[in-house]
Design a protein around this motif. Sequence first.
Motif, PDB file in Angstrom:
ATOM      1  N   ALA A   1      24.285  46.386  27.231  1.00 51.33           N
ATOM      2  CA  ALA A   1      25.227  45.591  27.698  1.00 51.33           C
ATOM      3  C   ALA A   1      26.092  44.999  26.740  1.00 51.33           C
ATOM      4  CB  ALA A   1      24.416  44.322  28.124  1.00 51.33           C
ATOM      5  N   PRO A   2      25.820  44.917  25.493  1.00 49.83           N
ATOM      6  CA  PRO A   2      26.632  44.297  24.504  1.00 49.83           C
ATOM      7  C   PRO A   2      27.783  45.066  24.452  1.00 49.83           C
ATOM      8  CG  PRO A   2      24.348  44.074  23.480  1.00 49.83           C
ATOM      9  CD  PRO A   2      24.392  44.914  24.966  1.00 49.83           C
ATOM     10  N   VAL A   3      27.811  46.347  24.517  1.00 41.82           N
ATOM     11  CA  VAL A   3      29.297  47.158  24.499  1.00 41.82           C
ATOM     12  C   VAL A   3      29.590  47.459  26.150  1.00 41.82           C
ATOM     13  CG1 VAL A   3      29.972  49.460  24.111  1.00 41.82           C
ATOM     14  CG2 VAL A   3      28.254  48.484  22.599  1.00 41.82           C
ATOM     15  N   ALA A   4      28.952  47.432  26.889  1.00 42.53           N
ATOM     16  CA  ALA A   4      29.315  47.872  28.344  1.00 42.53           C
ATOM     17  C   ALA A   4      30.137  46.463  28.942  1.00 42.53           C
ATOM     18  CB  ALA A   4      28.127  48.105  29.246  1.00 42.53           C
ATOM     19  N   LEU A   5      29.888  45.144  28.546  1.00 47.85           N
ATOM     20  CA  LEU A   5      30.531  44.365  28.955  1.00 47.85           C
ATOM     21  C   LEU A   5      32.016  44.105  28.471  1.00 47.85           C
ATOM     22  CD1 LEU A   5      27.503  41.314  28.677  1.00 47.85           C
ATOM     23  CD2 LEU A   5      28.805  42.018  30.717  1.00 47.85           C
ATOM     24  N   ARG A   6      32.105  45.012  27.579  1.00 43.94           N
ATOM     25  CA  ARG A   6      33.558  45.041  26.929  1.00 43.94           C
ATOM     26  C   ARG A   6      34.387  45.980  28.089  1.00 43.94           C
ATOM     27  NH1 ARG A   6      32.965  46.891  20.565  1.00 43.94           N
ATOM     28  NH2 ARG A   6      31.332  45.256  20.054  1.00 43.94           N
ATOM     29  N   HIS A   7      34.147  46.507  29.012  1.00 49.39           N
ATOM     30  CA  HIS A   7      34.778  47.405  29.879  1.00 49.39           C
ATOM     31  C   HIS A   7      35.435  46.127  30.790  1.00 49.39           C
ATOM     32  CE1 HIS A   7      35.704  49.434  33.520  1.00 49.39           C
ATOM     33  NE2 HIS A   7      35.640  50.655  32.982  1.00 49.39           N
ATOM     34  N   PRO A   8      36.783  46.575  30.823  1.00 47.29           N
ATOM     35  CA  PRO A   8      37.625  45.467  31.423  1.00 47.29           C
ATOM     36  C   PRO A   8      36.933  44.948  33.044  1.00 47.29           C
ATOM     37  CG  PRO A   8      38.860  47.146  30.639  1.00 47.29           C
ATOM     38  CD  PRO A   8      37.422  47.337  30.386  1.00 47.29           C
ATOM     39  N   CYS A   9      36.540  45.595  33.712  1.00 44.23           N
ATOM     40  CA  CYS A   9      35.964  45.187  34.962  1.00 44.23           C
ATOM     41  C   CYS A   9      34.666  44.598  35.123  1.00 44.23           C
ATOM     42  CB  CYS A   9      35.853  46.589  35.968  1.00 44.23           C
ATOM     43  SG  CYS A   9      37.163  47.488  36.566  1.00 44.23           S
TER      44      CYS A   9
ATOM     45  N   GLU B   1      44.012  30.326  40.771  1.00 48.05           N
ATOM     46  CA  GLU B   1      44.922  29.737  39.985  1.00 48.05           C
ATOM     47  C   GLU B   1      44.759  30.162  38.366  1.00 48.05           C
ATOM     48  OE1 GLU B   1      45.224  25.501  40.173  1.00 48.05           O
ATOM     49  OE2 GLU B   1      46.291  25.727  42.098  1.00 48.05           O
ATOM     50  N   ARG B   2      43.224  30.083  38.115  1.00 47.19           N
ATOM     51  CA  ARG B   2      43.002  30.469  36.410  1.00 47.19           C
ATOM     52  C   ARG B   2      42.880  32.002  36.226  1.00 47.19           C
ATOM     53  NH1 ARG B   2      41.714  25.744  34.109  1.00 47.19           N
ATOM     54  NH2 ARG B   2      40.420  26.646  32.361  1.00 47.19           N
ATOM     55  N   VAL B   3      42.267  32.891  37.168  1.00 43.56           N
ATOM     56  CA  VAL B   3      41.987  34.129  36.760  1.00 43.56           C
ATOM     57  C   VAL B   3      42.548  34.976  37.767  1.00 43.56           C
ATOM     58  CG1 VAL B   3      39.881  33.607  35.378  1.00 43.56           C
ATOM     59  CG2 VAL B   3      39.722  33.962  37.821  1.00 43.56           C
ATOM     60  N   ALA B   4      43.835  34.816  38.043  1.00 43.53           N
ATOM     61  CA  ALA B   4      44.452  35.717  39.065  1.00 43.53           C
ATOM     62  C   ALA B   4      44.500  37.187  38.674  1.00 43.53           C
ATOM     63  CB  ALA B   4      46.147  35.216  39.251  1.00 43.53           C
ATOM     64  N   GLN B   5      44.700  37.411  37.277  1.00 40.91           N
ATOM     65  CA  GLN B   5      44.718  38.670  36.736  1.00 40.91           C
ATOM     66  C   GLN B   5      43.331  39.317  37.040  1.00 40.91           C
ATOM     67  OE1 GLN B   5      46.367  38.239  32.645  1.00 40.91           O
ATOM     68  NE2 GLN B   5      48.415  39.021  33.319  1.00 40.91           N
ATOM     69  N   SER B   6      42.255  38.736  36.932  1.00 41.60           N
ATOM     70  CA  SER B   6      41.087  39.305  37.004  1.00 41.60           C
ATOM     71  C   SER B   6      40.966  39.685  38.317  1.00 41.60           C
ATOM     72  CB  SER B   6      39.941  38.363  36.490  1.00 41.60           C
ATOM     73  OG  SER B   6      40.116  37.416  35.552  1.00 41.60           O
ATOM     74  N   VAL B   7      41.386  38.714  39.370  1.00 40.86           N
ATOM     75  CA  VAL B   7      41.208  39.141  40.870  1.00 40.86           C
ATOM     76  C   VAL B   7      41.989  40.235  41.232  1.00 40.86           C
ATOM     77  CG1 VAL B   7      41.851  38.179  42.994  1.00 40.86           C
ATOM     78  CG2 VAL B   7      40.928  36.730  41.365  1.00 40.86           C
ATOM     79  N   ALA B   8      43.077  40.624  40.721  1.00 38.17           N
ATOM     80  CA  ALA B   8      43.989  41.682  40.951  1.00 38.17           C
ATOM     81  C   ALA B   8      43.263  42.923  40.376  1.00 38.17           C
ATOM     82  CB  ALA B   8      45.233  41.454  40.168  1.00 38.17           C
ATOM     83  N   LEU B   9      42.801  42.780  39.042  1.00 34.59           N
ATOM     84  CA  LEU B   9      42.009  43.834  38.357  1.00 34.59           C
ATOM     85  C   LEU B   9      40.935  44.316  39.223  1.00 34.59           C
ATOM     86  CD1 LEU B   9      41.828  45.786  35.774  1.00 34.59           C
ATOM     87  CD2 LEU B   9      39.884  44.180  35.040  1.00 34.59           C
TER      88      LEU B   9
ATOM     89  N   GLN C   1      40.465  43.636  42.337  1.00 31.68           N
ATOM     90  CA  GLN C   1      40.701  43.993  43.780  1.00 31.68           C
ATOM     91  C   GLN C   1      40.080  43.361  44.646  1.00 31.68           C
ATOM     92  OE1 GLN C   1      40.688  48.426  43.466  1.00 31.68           O
ATOM     93  NE2 GLN C   1      42.853  48.359  44.278  1.00 31.68           N
ATOM     94  N   ALA C   2      39.669  41.809  44.258  1.00 33.30           N
ATOM     95  CA  ALA C   2      38.726  41.124  44.910  1.00 33.30           C
ATOM     96  C   ALA C   2      39.217  40.483  46.014  1.00 33.30           C
ATOM     97  CB  ALA C   2      38.093  40.065  44.117  1.00 33.30           C
ATOM     98  N   ASN C   3      38.493  40.541  47.184  1.00 36.99           N
ATOM     99  CA  ASN C   3      38.849  39.911  48.275  1.00 36.99           C
ATOM    100  C   ASN C   3      38.329  38.309  48.348  1.00 36.99           C
ATOM    101  OD1 ASN C   3      39.239  39.311  51.066  1.00 36.99           O
ATOM    102  ND2 ASN C   3      37.693  40.718  51.840  1.00 36.99           N
ATOM    103  N   ILE C   4      39.260  37.495  47.908  1.00 33.76           N
ATOM    104  CA  ILE C   4      38.595  36.150  47.746  1.00 33.76           C
ATOM    105  C   ILE C   4      39.051  35.437  49.194  1.00 33.76           C
ATOM    106  CG2 ILE C   4      39.355  34.113  46.652  1.00 33.76           C
ATOM    107  CD1 ILE C   4      38.324  36.242  44.712  1.00 33.76           C
ATOM    108  N   PRO C   5      38.053  34.671  49.658  1.00 32.61           N
ATOM    109  CA  PRO C   5      38.030  34.419  51.092  1.00 32.61           C
ATOM    110  C   PRO C   5      38.820  33.050  51.110  1.00 32.61           C
ATOM    111  CG  PRO C   5      36.027  33.898  50.220  1.00 32.61           C
ATOM    112  CD  PRO C   5      36.795  34.665  49.160  1.00 32.61           C
ATOM    113  N   GLU C   6      39.191  32.634  52.295  1.00 33.50           N
ATOM    114  CA  GLU C   6      39.641  31.269  52.408  1.00 33.50           C
ATOM    115  C   GLU C   6      38.458  30.586  53.056  1.00 33.50           C
ATOM    116  OE1 GLU C   6      42.817  30.015  52.510  1.00 33.50           O
ATOM    117  OE2 GLU C   6      43.628  31.729  52.112  1.00 33.50           O
ATOM    118  N   VAL C   7      38.484  29.339  52.724  1.00 27.42           N
ATOM    119  CA  VAL C   7      37.287  28.349  53.139  1.00 27.42           C
ATOM    120  C   VAL C   7      37.800  27.426  54.326  1.00 27.42           C
ATOM    121  CG1 VAL C   7      35.938  26.268  52.542  1.00 27.42           C
ATOM    122  CG2 VAL C   7      36.428  27.827  50.769  1.00 27.42           C
TER     123      VAL C   7
END
Lengths: 436, 436
Positions: B122-130, B257-265, B267-273
């Motif tokens: 994990a100490p190395v694997a967590l460096r993977h962008p995803c 708002e804060r992590v739009a780039q992570s969502v894009a990377l 490809q997360a399907n963020i729901p509406e409440v």
Amino acid sequence: MKETKRIWTTEVTYHVGKRVCLAGWLHHLRALKQVSFLILRDGKGTMQIVVEDPQLIEQLTQLQRESVLVVEGQVVANPQAPGGVEIQHPSITVVSSTNTPPPIELFRPTIKAHLPTILDHAPVALRHPCWRERHRISAASMHGFRKALEQRDFVEIQTPKIVGAATEGGANVFEINYFGKSAYLSQSPQLYKQVMVGVFERVFEVGPVFRAELHDTSRHSNEYVSLDVEFGFIHNHITIMHLLTEVLREMILAIRERVAQSVALLQANIPEVPQEIPTIHFTEAQELITQATGENLQNEPDLAPAHERWLGAWAQREYSSDFLFVTGYPMVKRPFYTHPDPLQPLYSNSFDLLFRGLELVTGGQRLHQHADYMVAIQERGMKAELLEWYLEAFKHGMPPHGGFAIGLERWVSRLLEISNIRETTLFPRDQTRLVP
Amino acid sequence: MKETKRIWTTEVTYHVGKRVCLAGWLHHLRALKQVSFLILRDGKGTMQIVVEDPQLIEQLTQLQRESVLVVEGQVVANPQAPGGVEIQHPSITVVSSTNTPPPIELFRPTIKAHLPTILDHAPVALRHPCWRERHRISAASMHGFRKALEQRDFVEIQTPKIVGAATEGGANVFEINYFGKSAYLSQSPQLYKQVMVGVFERVFEVGPVFRAELHDTSRHSNEYVSLDVEFGFIHNHITIMHLLTEVLREMILAIRERVAQSVALLQANIPEVPQEIPTIHFTEAQELITQATGENLQNEPDLAPAHERWLGAWAQREYSSDFLFVTGYPMVKRPFYTHPDPLQPLYSNSFDLLFRGLELVTGGQRLHQHADYMVAIQERGMKAELLEWYLEAFKHGMPPHGGFAIGLERWVSRLLEISNIRETTLFPRDQTRLVP
């Protein structure tokens, strides 16, 4: 429950002339001949309610303190009332009535009971406005800490509290029965937060740490909340001290802005953080103390509490500062991951921050080269196998990095000039106290 | 280290035509005949660096991936480069060189290794962008959670994780050796957060909880982060469900708002409440499932995972909602502090929130009268002595109250449609995993 209309006691002053709904606890009832004064306490403050209806007075007299009430009434400005407003012509609904008086008298300006009694009855004692507001100061501190770091691109992490090996200091860890195997409670997120510098570069954590220390002092606790920071691509420990200065400034700003009423109630003396916190090297600090006291501190690898108090007074005298950085502690007293001062390798690129004469923060630069770790571990006779997962991060590229940790309860106790850390911990843990 | 000038790779696009300083890890090096492409990864993203100098190419070829570099160079717009910009004419400083290739290949779009290998490293694997960006989603979720609650006058608390008695369910707790006595790890801040309603009325906590559960599933973990809420002066569980809906909305807003780039990377399907999350009573849910599947659920006091999945699909079909409240679970399956439905006392004023067919949140109204607690405790054969400190709060006035708890890692795993909760936990703990 008229939840839609209910307002806080602290908002009453904005509703003069209107009818409002309040909810809270029967804090105190003072019966005079013609009129009674009910003090209602809610989660934020108190409000005086004038009761003239004899039947209602009679009903209230039957209730014990801490009964839960909903009160509707007219807001009237009255310069003689606490806060300048009061509620008149109330109608009162009893939500929960109680039969027994509370074990601690909450309506007096301060709690009269002894500390063990207060702690035994914490679920009730914490309702006392003074005890309660200390913890609102804690909350504001956490808010300011996170805000400062999030603004600087730090990412919040949550590292495990159950760990497989007691890697930082064997004697002071709590052992857990983990499905029949031995595991331990984390003494600090140190190793995990360092590893996470390889991932996010800048991380912070707010979480519990556990120390099985036997000493029973007013400034130690066996479980406390640690505000941890670690970040990479630093120059040396000075980079870290700059960040810490900014974080402290934001914590104090959050207290001033978010909980001004608590500060006023507690008559707290909230310090200024100097533009540059005065800094003294460990060896200079020792010399100063020797000059002043005649004590011989040669070969002493650390400062005693009395020395820290002396230095705190000195910083106040010389710089009018409540804060003082002491840098360059001897390597021999610092943990294995400590980075030496390249110019004097017996001393470290580390620091303590003294706040009003007490060590509040410890921090420093860490080793970042795998080979340096191997030497440090061997020199201390530690087992590299137990640290294999941690060392893997350094085997695969780590930048110069470091960080610090602030003890939340100690911060609040020094800030409020409360001598015992148990008084700023919600439910403290010590050798004899596991309940509540 | 040119710390003052260093910018993030994600900021390069705003500096076209200028010379910038970057820092990070050698993510990948692609050598063509005339030119090499160095991909530098920092804590936020990656950047392509074009290297034409044969000597520099030779030097870079000697380095293993994950070496730490500082790169200065010219920002040039290039539609063919990833992100539309690249760095040309670089000068490169090696901060930490490494001798061994990383145990996990980090430069590929996804990690190819099996889960146990990934977790071991994990100490190395967590460096993977995803893998990394999942945890930025966690951080944004915590941010939104706290923001929603602080805006509504909730106070953050930190309750003890070492507790004196296993009061909620004896079998599933970890035992600690506490200075020679037995103590336990807290399974939830439930009892403490309730007591704190008597103090602040509205409280929340973000902290670890510990469950010594033997089941080894993809949705359970022995240590996880719980987002806990408790508040007073509610009408019933519906008040709580309204608050939860608003909190979820703020969590999702924070992610957008804060992590739009992570969502894009990712490809997360963020729901509406939904404005109002659809709600179904437990008994109706059972009837629906029986009608649809023929299964006889009479006398079943709970929903099985398959039933939750069926209901999730039903909510999606009927209401286009990723969320579904199931209310009124039978009292028999709920903990002793659960408040019954006054109209049908065999059912409770409680709820689960299903998110994409999985239980994400459990919540409900609690008992608030001391006498009701005494009956509930007796009926379940529990020991009132162990709960004396807790019951004291109810003896001295508590309002109607309730709350909920969200499992952070489960939330992120459902949000990102990742099946195993171990993949959204930084350093997961299960029966066989205590390291790293």
